[in-house]
Design an enzyme around this catalytic site. Structure first.
Site: not given
Length: 130
Positions: A44, A20, A105
């Site tokens: 997000d 990622y 995250d």
């Protein structure tokens, strides 16, 4: 889940988080979307409308991958069970205007190491022009 299965999943998660960040640095929106399972959700930042389709993910990540300058660096990562939590700094922009943000995250993964949900912890005041 056996201990061996847990170790295997932890390795898959670690690999996915690394992929990622690598894709945020130099990949395409499609490569980032490939890290997600079918039906995955992206929130997000937390509180934003959910993105639930591959097309929405490609469009969302295309904003970042379309920038001429982008650099993501991980500060730390924690993995437990099917979940990874990590903080990273993302610098994006053009030669004339760059922005930085440091989100946290939270990603949940399936048994194949694909993201089933991602929630990004940040708010607009965290975005700074540099």
């Amino acid at each position: 889940m056996t201990a061996d299965q847990q170790v295997d999943l932890s390795e898959k998660i670690s690999t996915a988080v690394t992929a990622y960040i690598t894709a945020l640095n130099s990949g395409t929106a499609e490569e980032i979307a490939d890290l997600y399972a079918d039906g995955a959700t992206v929130e997000d930042p937390i509180g934003a409308p959910l993105r639930t389709t591959r097309d929405e993910l490609v469009e969302f990540y295309g904003i970042i991958t379309g920038m001429p300058h982008r650099e993501a660096t991980v500060a730390w990562t924690k993995i437990a069970g099917d979940t990874a939590v990590f903080e990273f700094t993302l610098v994006t922009g053009t030669d004339d205007a760059k922005f930085t943000i440091t989100p946290v995250d939270i990603m949940v993964f399936d048994e194949n190491g694909k993201v089933t949900s991602m929630r990004a912890v940040w708010n607009p005041s965290d975005l700074e022009q540099i």
